[in-house]
Each structure stands twice: as structure tokens, then as C-alpha cells.
Enzyme design. Structure first.
Site, PDB file in Angstrom:
ATOM      1  N   ASP A   1       0.861  -1.181   0.000  1.00  0.00           N
ATOM      2  CA  ASP A   1       0.000   0.000   0.000  1.00  0.00           C
ATOM      3  C   ASP A   1       0.889   1.218   0.000  1.00  0.00           C
ATOM      4  O   ASP A   1       2.011   1.176   0.499  1.00  0.00           O
ATOM      5  CB  ASP A   1      -0.827   0.039   1.279  1.00  0.00           C
ATOM      6  CG  ASP A   1      -1.942  -0.971   1.272  1.00  0.00           C
ATOM      7  OD1 ASP A   1      -2.357  -1.356   0.173  1.00  0.00           O
ATOM      8  OD2 ASP A   1      -2.381  -1.369   2.359  1.00  0.00           O
TER       9      ASP A   1
ATOM     10  N   ASP B   1      -4.745  -3.543   5.256  1.00  0.00           N
ATOM     11  CA  ASP B   1      -5.180  -3.215   6.609  1.00  0.00           C
ATOM     12  C   ASP B   1      -6.663  -3.452   6.848  1.00  0.00           C
ATOM     13  O   ASP B   1      -7.070  -3.786   7.937  1.00  0.00           O
ATOM     14  CB  ASP B   1      -4.806  -1.757   6.961  1.00  0.00           C
ATOM     15  CG  ASP B   1      -5.143  -0.780   5.848  1.00  0.00           C
ATOM     16  OD1 ASP B   1      -5.950  -1.149   4.969  1.00  0.00           O
ATOM     17  OD2 ASP B   1      -4.627   0.341   5.855  1.00  0.00           O
TER      18      ASP B   1
ATOM     19  N   ASP C   1      -9.206  -6.378   2.568  1.00  0.00           N
ATOM     20  CA  ASP C   1      -7.856  -6.794   2.164  1.00  0.00           C
ATOM     21  C   ASP C   1      -7.571  -8.237   2.569  1.00  0.00           C
ATOM     22  O   ASP C   1      -6.650  -8.869   2.059  1.00  0.00           O
ATOM     23  CB  ASP C   1      -6.798  -5.903   2.831  1.00  0.00           C
ATOM     24  CG  ASP C   1      -6.792  -4.493   2.271  1.00  0.00           C
ATOM     25  OD1 ASP C   1      -7.157  -4.336   1.099  1.00  0.00           O
ATOM     26  OD2 ASP C   1      -6.429  -3.559   3.001  1.00  0.00           O
TER      27      ASP C   1
HETATM   28  P1  ATP Z   1      -3.487   2.761   0.068  1.00  0.00           P
HETATM   29  O1  ATP Z   1      -3.491   2.812   1.569  1.00  0.00           O
HETATM   30  O2  ATP Z   1      -3.889   1.452  -0.485  1.00  0.00           O
HETATM   31  O3  ATP Z   1      -2.309   3.404  -0.565  1.00  0.00           O
HETATM   32  P2  ATP Z   1      -5.339   4.823   0.040  1.00  0.00           P
HETATM   33  O4  ATP Z   1      -5.344   4.904   1.494  1.00  0.00           O
HETATM   34  O5  ATP Z   1      -4.797   5.952  -0.732  1.00  0.00           O
HETATM   35  O6  ATP Z   1      -4.691   3.563  -0.487  1.00  0.00           O
HETATM   36  P3  ATP Z   1      -8.141   4.655   0.175  1.00  0.00           P
HETATM   37  O7  ATP Z   1      -8.044   4.929   1.608  1.00  0.00           O
HETATM   38  O8  ATP Z   1      -8.950   3.542  -0.337  1.00  0.00           O
HETATM   39  O9  ATP Z   1      -6.766   4.473  -0.492  1.00  0.00           O
HETATM   40  O10 ATP Z   1      -8.619   5.993  -0.487  1.00  0.00           O
HETATM   41  C1  ATP Z   1      -8.967   6.088  -1.840  1.00  0.00           C
HETATM   42  C2  ATP Z   1      -9.453   7.482  -2.120  1.00  0.00           C
HETATM   43  O11 ATP Z   1     -10.619   7.741  -1.365  1.00  0.00           O
HETATM   44  C3  ATP Z   1      -8.454   8.550  -1.737  1.00  0.00           C
HETATM   45  O12 ATP Z   1      -7.638   8.905  -2.802  1.00  0.00           O
HETATM   46  C4  ATP Z   1      -9.334   9.711  -1.352  1.00  0.00           C
HETATM   47  O13 ATP Z   1      -9.640  10.487  -2.488  1.00  0.00           O
HETATM   48  C5  ATP Z   1     -10.605   9.053  -0.862  1.00  0.00           C
HETATM   49  N1  ATP Z   1     -10.659   9.026   0.599  1.00  0.00           N
HETATM   50  C6  ATP Z   1      -9.731   8.554   1.438  1.00  0.00           C
HETATM   51  N2  ATP Z   1     -10.119   8.668   2.714  1.00  0.00           N
HETATM   52  C7  ATP Z   1     -11.334   9.232   2.692  1.00  0.00           C
HETATM   53  C8  ATP Z   1     -12.293   9.616   3.686  1.00  0.00           C
HETATM   54  N3  ATP Z   1     -12.075   9.421   4.983  1.00  0.00           N
HETATM   55  N4  ATP Z   1     -13.456  10.170   3.276  1.00  0.00           N
HETATM   56  C9  ATP Z   1     -13.690  10.350   1.980  1.00  0.00           C
HETATM   57  N5  ATP Z   1     -12.858  10.024   1.008  1.00  0.00           N
HETATM   58  C10 ATP Z   1     -11.684   9.474   1.330  1.00  0.00           C
END
Ligand code: ATP
Length: 892
Positions: free
Chosen positions: A326, A634, A638
Site C-alpha cells: 500500500d 489493513d 484486504d
Molecule cells: P493505500 O493505503 O492502499 O495506498 P489509500 O489509502 O490511498 O490507499 P483509500 O483509503 O482507499 O486508499 O482511499 C482512496 C481514495 O478515497 C483517496 O484517494 C481519497 O480520495 C478518498 N478518501 C480517502 N479517505 C477518505 C475519507 N475518509 N473520506 C472520503 N474520502 C476518502
């Protein structure tokens, strides 16, 4: 007690607890004393005594004991007692080794035991689930397993999967209402959460109504007692090899006995010598030493923040050829700060450090007051409202409680002077649709003071944009035509190209009193407001770790839910995306079958905008291409990929219980560099195991050959049985263990990963064992012959010389085993443990040679100084000969 029939107020009364502050420390002590710990009984453990006696159930040891008994009856008391003493000491050694292995496995289990959030004395604490008592208030969210049976007292879209109890995999929604049904089954108890079941959605609170064996899980606990076997592939291979070695050792021993008798030795004398030889030469302790080496490795990894949950993983780690990791939080710091904001065609920047809520806003490089900028203001307010994070002031710093992405939005609004408690007076939250990585959005249904209702949504901009039909442009709502859409898209791409993580904010008014039940309904036909872009700096150590992995033949693949452009920018900074490697996004991935993916997967270094479900496909495609895959994760979603990967890796800080349970490795610091450190350790442990396998087997070959050669040449026995047993005792245990603790060779991360199918004797180990063993046997025989030929009346003295030469040849050879190349390629004394182990082995040998009371027991005579020259000269021949041949090959 029928808690499911009671209203929650009544439950609070009956359990004598307090939902607002939890139990007091005093009360908890009382309750633990009364009900015991919240644990399920485990199967019967083997008692220490039984384990000790199991050391003697080996067939050859029993034969040896029988043979000793016979010699005792024939009047050889000293010999018999000495042999029995050695067998007992050996038994103790085996016992302690197995005990240590067992203890470290147990410690590991405790370390990976689940933690729960509990309210006590008015504070939320994390405690091991073992310490839960009846009346405790537990908090749980998606991905947690419930630590005990609870009556639900708060439910925010709470859904629980109870298949562990009911076999039904469809999650059940939970509420706080009392049940009217008379005798509901487990599956119908909608206000009860059961121990061991998993939250799949939402969050909630529950008060504990049963612990340990009294829980529903406790009633069926016997189902849980069939623990998985913890045998590793190498252990299995060694066990198979062990069987072959036993046969070979027995055949050779029989040969020694037969030839000996044929050459005129007494049958009785040969029998005892043969059995002693078999006991010495059969490496029965090998599996236990391997377990000890593996578990010592596990302990070393803990110091590097990696917890190995399954001991098999230690071995598999060394074979990893791809790490799929990730991005957010693992490769980056997960400390988000909004730096850019876009709305209505304007871009603002904001300064400030970390989560400090102070900073200035700028537009076109001029300071502006955010409260004068309407579009900006709306975006900041909604970003703060659709949010669960909080800032906690510590003595020295400000700590974020909650999701860093939300923390960044909270702080950007605070910098503009907004305050959440005040905002929550303006708006009442009616309902919430929590964030999930597949939808990439989160929404709240709120009502303002004037009674107007809104849906406020935030999420991945491209997803939100697809769900919008209008846009707020300079305070006016406009139709979102293609032209404006393009402008918005350009703005999003512009932010992402700066490696910023982007979050869009949107809303829609809804008629009062409508009940919106699905997120799908809530999140369509929205009005776009703007985008906030946040930096999430890479962890400083990741770049080097990626490079080191590359040198070790391990490819790093970034998998992220983030925007393609953001992912690309960060992957390039970290050296993951280079040259020809490609980026694949979630959409393309969805359209591919596993077979399609196989064709391209080896060229892809970044998977962006993916959902957790995609990870399984990636793992499968890589495995089909012959890779050994480590995959991080996490969340609940997953877990399947983590389980399917060769090495499933879960995050220790942000990981859910479910992800951790599915994993083989847990990163205490959520850091990519820790995976690399664990792989390095995994490679080293395997190399160390090879080292002592090589040492032990070569020594055993030497012991057998010296006896065999002597018999063939018609010589007397070069070693008496007790000497053989003593050599085995003093040269095997400690030096082998010390090799197991050796530091890695410098090039351990400079070679390609090992193939998981590699046999024990691959890469020339078999040849090393045989050639070293042969030379050890040969020089021992030579030493014996030289002295015996000189004065054949002093057989005892010649045997003592052979005994000393055999020990010395092994103790010199042990330094040779530190390197796969030669003794010259490493400082032979670089391993302190080994130096001390060899010194203690030496002392144990010198004692039986020079301590007069022991001389008759071991049939030894004090060796003269001049003969030590002979012993040292001959016993160092194997090592020098081989070092010489290494040098010769190198210079060629
Ligand atoms: P990884 O941990 O796999 O690198 P990530 O944490 O970037 O991935 P996600 O957490 O699935 O991936 O988030 C994907 C997208 O969703 C983010 O790019 C963001 O635009 C949006 N996002 C993340 N957190 C939130 C939240 N708490 N509320 C709304 N949208 C969110």
C-alpha cells in the site's frame, strides 16, 4: 439472564456499570477475581516431565540404553554409568531446546493477541482482550473482532458477520432495541454481538454480558482447539531427509560392526561401539535446533518492528520476489496537510506545519481572508462537518485522533478560523454513510438551524465528479456541462501531478423528513463544490529500502486507492516507477481476467485507484507467473488477498483484527522498510540454518568414516563408545546454536531470492558436507595411525589423540561454515557466540583428557605438548585445503 429482552437502561442497572464512564479499577479487580480472565480453554498441554521423557523414546537411544545395561551386567560399571549420564545430559539438552522453542511460540501468540478498546474510569483504553470483564463498555468498528459477548448499546450502521458461530456469511445488522421474540436463535439476536465475530460495516458500542467459556464461542470452543500445524517446509524437508540419514547412518554403522567383527574384533565390543556411533551420527536434534533458530529469528524481527505470526513465514520471507505494498501510511508518512484548494476556477494555497491549526491562505500569492472567499468557505465548512477526526493537545505536540485524510480537512478549516463544536451547533447529523475504500466516498445527512436538510459528501474527486450533475460556481449552482467538467478535471490532475492526495467536497439539498437509507441514493445527483489537495510526504527510509530490494532481486509494486497521477508522482520519487515500468488503474484491472493480467503484470509497478478486491487478482496473477508474493493490507476487504499471498502483511497500527489474523507478518510501525528488514532477516535465518546443517552433517560423516576406515584397514577401534558420545555432545549443541545466531553475510541482499523449491543440499551444500566430512574422518584416522604405529602398546593414548583430533577438526571446521565461500572470506572470529561456544567445547574436551578422575571413565591419557602439534596440524588440514582450493579458483 436474558439481556436481549431488556432495554439498555435496564442492562446498565443489572450489570452495575455506567455507560458514560465504564467500570472503575477497583470494580474490575473484583470482577476478574470473581469470573476469571476472558479466555477460552486450550487443549491439554504436554507436561514438562512428559516432554523430558519423550527425549528418550528415540529407537537408537533405547538400543543404546539396552546395550549399556548389558555392559553394566557384564561388569563394565564405569562405562555403563558414564554412557547413561551422557544420554541423560543429551536428553536435558533436547528438552531445553524443545522447551525454548515451545516458549517462544507461546510468547509470539501472546504478542499477537488481539487488543480491544474499552471505557474504564471515564477513559478509552486499549487492553488485551483477555482482560475484559463483565460490565466493560467496548467500542468496535469495521474490521474488528468483538472481544466478548456484548449487548449492543450504540449502533452506527453496525453490521456483523457471524459465520464463525452460525455458518451464515451474510452480515447481520445490529440495533440497540430490546427483542420481543421469546427464544431467538443466535442468528436472530440483533442486539447482541458475539465474541470472535467480525464487524463488516459501521461502528458501535456494547456492554459485556459474558466472557471466556461462558460466551457463545466458549460453548463451542472445542472446535477451536485444532490449532494449525506450525511445521515449516524446511522442517518437513529436514524430517524427510532425517529418515534417509538414519537409514544411511544405520547401514554404515552395521557395515562398521560387520567389518569389525570380520577383522577379529569382539562382537560385544563392536555392538556397543556401533550403537554409540549410530546415536552420535543420527542428527535427531536437527528439527528442534531448526525451530530454535527460527524462533530466535522471530525475536530478532520483533526488535525490527516485524512480528511473524506464522513461523513458516520466516522461511518464505527469504524467497519473496515481489512486494506489493500500500502507499498511504506504508510508503508515505500518513501525515496529511492540505496545501492547495480549488473551487470555482480559483486555486488557493495554505501554509502551516503538520496538524498545527495555524496557517495563512493565499490566492495568486497574495494573502486572503478565507471568510471573504465564499466558495472556499463552503468547501472548508463541509470538509469539517463530514469528518470524524479530532485534535488532541498533548503536553508537547498536537496529536490527531482519527483518519489523517480527515485530519487534514479538519485542520485546513481550523486555519480559516472555523471551530467544530460551534459548527455542530449549526448542524445536526441525522445519518451517516461511512467511508469505504471500494466506494471511495463518505456522506452525512445533516440538518441546519433553519431546518434545511443536506447530504454532504466527500471522496475521490473523479468518483464524486461522476456523481455530480451541477457545480457551485461563485456561489451559484450551475449545470455541470462538459466544458466545466474538463476544467474541474484539469484542476484535479494539476493537484495530483504535485503528488497531492485529492479529496472533493460535494453536497445536495434534500427535502426535510425524507429518510435516505442507501448510500447509493444519497450520493447521486450531487453539486460539486471543490477539491482540497494534501501532501503526504514519503517516509524517508523507503527510497533506500526500494533500492535495496531491487539489488536483492525483489520488485516493489505500489498499490493504492489514490489518484493515478498522485500515485505516479510518488512512485517516481521513490524509485518504484522507472524506465519501462507501467501504471495500471482500477478500471482497466476490473476489465481484465487473471489470465489477461498475467500477460502484463510483470511490467506493472503501480496499481492506482484500485479497490481492495483487486488485490487478490494481482496476487493470483503474480503467483501464476511463479512469483513469491508479499502483499500488505489493513482493512476487512484486504483479508482475502493477504491470506492468498505467500506472505500476507498486515499493518500493526492501522490494521484491523481481521487483516492481522489473515496475515503472516504484522508491521508494528506500518513501514515498508520493515518488510525489507524482515526479508533480510528471513534470508539470513535460512542461511544460518544451512550453516549448521552443513556443520552437523559433515561432523557426523567424519565420525562414521573414521570408524569405517579403521575397520577396513583392520585397525583397532580408533575411538571408544564413550568418546564418540562425548564428541557428539560437546561439538554438536552449542556451536550449532551459535551458527544459528550468526550475522548475515554482506551479500545477503545482493543475490536473487532463493527458490521455494530449493532442496536442503542445493547450491553445493551436499558436496561440502561429504568432502569436509571425508577430510575430517581422514585426518582423524591419520593421527590415530601415526601414534599407534609408533607405539602399538599404547592403544589408549592413540585413541585419545584420535579423539582430540576429531574434536579439533570439527571445531576448526565450524568457522568454515560461517560462509558459503570459504573461511577466508569473513573474519572467522566475527561471531562472539561461536567463539564462546568453541571455547566451552574445548574446555569440556580438555577436562576429560587432563582431569585425572575422568581419565579412566573416558579411557583417556594426558596428551603430551609435542603431540598437540600433530593434532593441530592435521585437524586444520581440511579447512586450509579447502581455503586454498577456493583461492586457487578465485585467481583462475
Ligand atoms: P493505500 O493505503 O492502499 O495506498 P489509500 O489509502 O490511498 O490507499 P483509500 O483509503 O482507499 O486508499 O482511499 C482512496 C481514495 O478515497 C483517496 O484517494 C481519497 O480520495 C478518498 N478518501 C480517502 N479517505 C477518505 C475519507 N475518509 N473520506 C472520503 N474520502 C476518502
Amino acid at each position: 439472564m436474558k439481556f436481549h429482552e431488556m432495554e439498555i437502561k435496564q442492562v446498565e442497572k443489572v450489570l452495575e456499570t455506567d455507560f458514560s464512564s465504564g467500570l472503575s479499577t477497583e470494580e474490575i479487580k473484583k470482577r476478574i477475581a470473581q469470573h476469571g480472565h476472558n479466555e477460552l480453554d486450550e487443549g491439554e498441554k504436554q507436561s514438562a516431565l512428559l516432554l523430558f521423557f519423550s527425549q528418550f523414546k528415540d529407537f537408537m537411544v533405547l538400543v543404546l540404553l539396552a546395550a549399556t545395561l548389558i555392559s553394566g551386567l557384564l561388569g563394565e560399571y564405569i562405562d555403563a554409568i558414564a554412557i547413561i549420564a551422557i544420554v541423560i545430559i543429551n536428553g536435558f539438552l533436547g528438552f531445553f531446546q524443545e522447551r525454548k522453542a515451545e516458549k517462544s511460540l507461546q510468547a509470539l501468540k501472546e504478542l499477537t493477541a488481539p487488543q480491544v478498546s474499552v471505557l474504564r474510569d471515564g477513559q478509552w483504553l486499549k487492553i488485551p482482550s483477555k482482560e475484559i470483564v463483565i460490565g466493560d463498555i467496548l467500542k468496535f468498528t469495521s474490521g474488528d473482532r468483538i472481544g466478548a459477548d456484548v449487548r449492543i448499546i450504540e449502533s452506527k450502521s453496525l453490521e456483523i458477520e457471524e459465520s464463525a458461530l452460525t455458518g451464515e456469511s451474510v452480515p447481520v445488522s445490529k440495533s440497540i432495541d430490546a427483542l420481543q421474540t421469546a427464544n431467538p436463535g443466535i442468528g436472530d439476536m440483533e442486539n447482541i454481538g458475539f465474541m470472535g465475530t467480525m464487524i463488516t460495516r459501521g461502528s458501535g458500542l456494547g456492554v459485556v454480558i459474558a466472557t471466556g467459556m461462558k460466551t457463545a464461542m466458549g460453548q463451542i470452543a472445542d472446535l477451536l482447539q485444532n490449532a494449525e500445524s506450525q511445521e515449516t517446509p524446511l522442517q518437513r524437508r529436514l524430517e524427510q531427509l532425517g529418515k534417509i540419514l538414519i537409514t544411511v547412518a544405520l547401514v554404515l554403522t552395521v557395515l562398521v560392526v560387520v567389518i569389525g567383527v570380520f577383522q577379529g574384533h569382539e562382537l560385544y565390543e563392536m555392538f556397543l561401539a556401533g550403537v554409540s556411533l549410530a546415536v552420535a551420527a543420527i542428527p535427531e536434534g536437527l528439527p528442534a535446533i531448526v525451530t530454535v533458530a527460527l524462533s530466535l529469528g522471530v525475536q530478532k524481527m520483533i526488535k525490527k518492528n516485524a512480528i511473524v505470526r506464522k513461523i513458516q513465514a520466516v522461511e518464505t520471507l527469504g524467497c519473496a520476489s515481489v512486494i506489493c505494498s500500500d502507499k498511504t501510511g506504508t510508503m508515505t508518512q500518513n501525515k496529511m496537510t492540505v496545501t492547495h484548494l480549488w473551487s470555482s476556477g480559483h486555486t488557493w494555497t495554505v501554509d502551516g506545519v503538520g496538524y498545527q491549526p495555524q496557517g495563512k491562505f493565499y490566492r495568486n500569492e497574495k494573502t486572503v481572508h478565507p471568510k471573504d472567499e465564499k466558495a472556499l468557505q463552503q468547501m472548508l465548512i463541509f470538509g469539517m462537518l463530514c469528518n470524524h477526526s479530532d485534535l488532541v493537545m498533548n503536553e508537547e505536540e498536537i496529536i490527531l485522533d482519527g483518519d489523517p485524510t480527515e485530519g487534514a480537512l479538519l485542520v485546513s478549516a481550523m486555519k480559516a478560523g472555523f471551530d467544530r463544536p460551534a459548527l455542530l451547533k449549526e448542524f445536526t447529523v441525522i445519518n451517516e454513510f461511512p467511508f469505504d475504500s471500494a466506494r471511495k466516498m463518505m456522506s452525512m445527512h445533516v440538518k441546519d438551524k433553519q431546518g434545511r436538510h443536506f447530504i454532504v459528501t466527500k471522496g475521490a474527486p473523479d468518483v464524486i465528479l461522476g456523481n455530480c450533475e451541477s457545480i457551485l460556481w461563485e456561489e451559484k449552482t450551475q449545470y455541470l456541462g462538459q466544458e466545466i467538467q474538463n476544467k474541474v478535471q484539469d484542476a484535479i490532475n494539476g493537484l495530483a501531478a504535485k503528488a497531492l492526495r485529492t479529496i472533493a467536497i460535494a453536497f445536495k439539498p434534500v427535502p426535510a423528513h425524507t429518510v435516505i437509507i442507501s448510500e447509493h441514493e444519497a450520493e447521486k445527483k450531487l453539486t460539486f463544490i471543490g477539491v482540497q489537495g494534501m501532501i503526504d510526504p514519503p517516509r524517508p527510509e523507503v527510497k533506500d529500502a526500494v533500492k535495496e530490494c531491487k539489488e536483492a532481486g525483489i520488485k516493489t509494486v505500489m498499490i493504492t486507492g489514490d489518484h493515478v497521477i498522485t500515485a505516479k508522482a510518488i512512485a517516481s520519487q521513490l524509485g518504484i516507477l522507472t524506465g519501462k515500468s507501467k501504471v495500471l488503474d482500477g478500471k482497466a484491472l476490473s476489465d481484465m481476467s487473471v489470465e489477461d493480467l498475467e500477460n502484463v503484470v510483470e511490467d506493472v509497478s503501480v496499481f492506482a485507484r484500485v479497490s481492495p478486491e483487486h488485490k487478490l487478482k494481482i496476487v493470483k496473477a503474480l503467483q501464476n507467473k511463479g512469483h513469491v508474493v508479499a502483499m500488505t493490507g489493513d482493512g476487512v476487504n484486504d483479508a482475502p488477498a493477504i491470506k492468498a499471498a505467500d506472505i500476507g502483511v498486515a499493518m500493526g497500527i492501522t490494521g484491523t483484527d481481521v487483516a492481522k489474523e489473515a496475515s503472516a507478518l504484522v508491521l508494528l510501525d506500518d513501514n515498508f522498510a520493515t518488510i525489507k528488514a524482515a526479508i533480510k532477516e528471513g534470508r539470513n535465518i535460512y542461511e544460518n540454518i544451512r550453516k549448521f546443517v552443513r556443520y552437523l552433517l559433515a561432523s557426523n560423516v567424519g565420525e562414521i568414516l573414521v570408524m569405517l576406515f579403521a575397520m577396513i584397514l583392520g585397525l583397532p577401534l580408533p575411538l571408544v563408545p564413550i568418546q564418540i558420545l562425548w564428541v557428539n555432545l560437546v561439538t554438536d549443541g552449542l556451536p550449532a546454536m551459535a551458527l544459528g545466531l550468526d550475522r548475515p553475510e554482506e551479500n545477503v541482499m545482493k543475490r536473487k531470492p532463493r527458490s521455494p523449491n530449493e532442496g536442503v543440499f542445493s547450491r553445493g551444500l551436499g558436496w561440502k558436507v561429504v568432502s569436509r566430512g571425508f577430510l575430517i574422518g581422514l585426518v582423524t584416522l591419520l593421527a590415530f595411525m601415526i601414534v599407534y604405529q609408533n607405539d602399538s602398546s599404547r592403544l589408549d593414548y592413540a585413541q585419545t589423540i584420535a579423539f582430540a583430533t576429531l574434536v579439533m577438526a570439527q571445531l576448526i571446521h565450524v568457522f568454515d561454515c560461517r560462509s558459503e565461500k570459504s573461511v577466508l572470506s569473513r573474519n572467522p572470529f566475527g561471531n562472539q557466540y561461536l567463539v564462546w561456544a568453541v571455547i566451552s567445547s574445548l574446555v569440556l574436551v580438555l577436562v576429560v583428557i587432563y582431569y585425572p578422575p575422568l581419565q579412566p571413565v573416558f579411557h583417556t591419557l594426558p596428551i603430551l605438548a609435542k603431540d598437540w602439534l600433530l593434532i593441530m596440524g592435521l585437524s586444520s588440514v581440511p579447512t586450509f585445503l579447502l581455503a586454498g582450493s577456493f583461492l586457487l579458483r578465485k585467481t583462475k
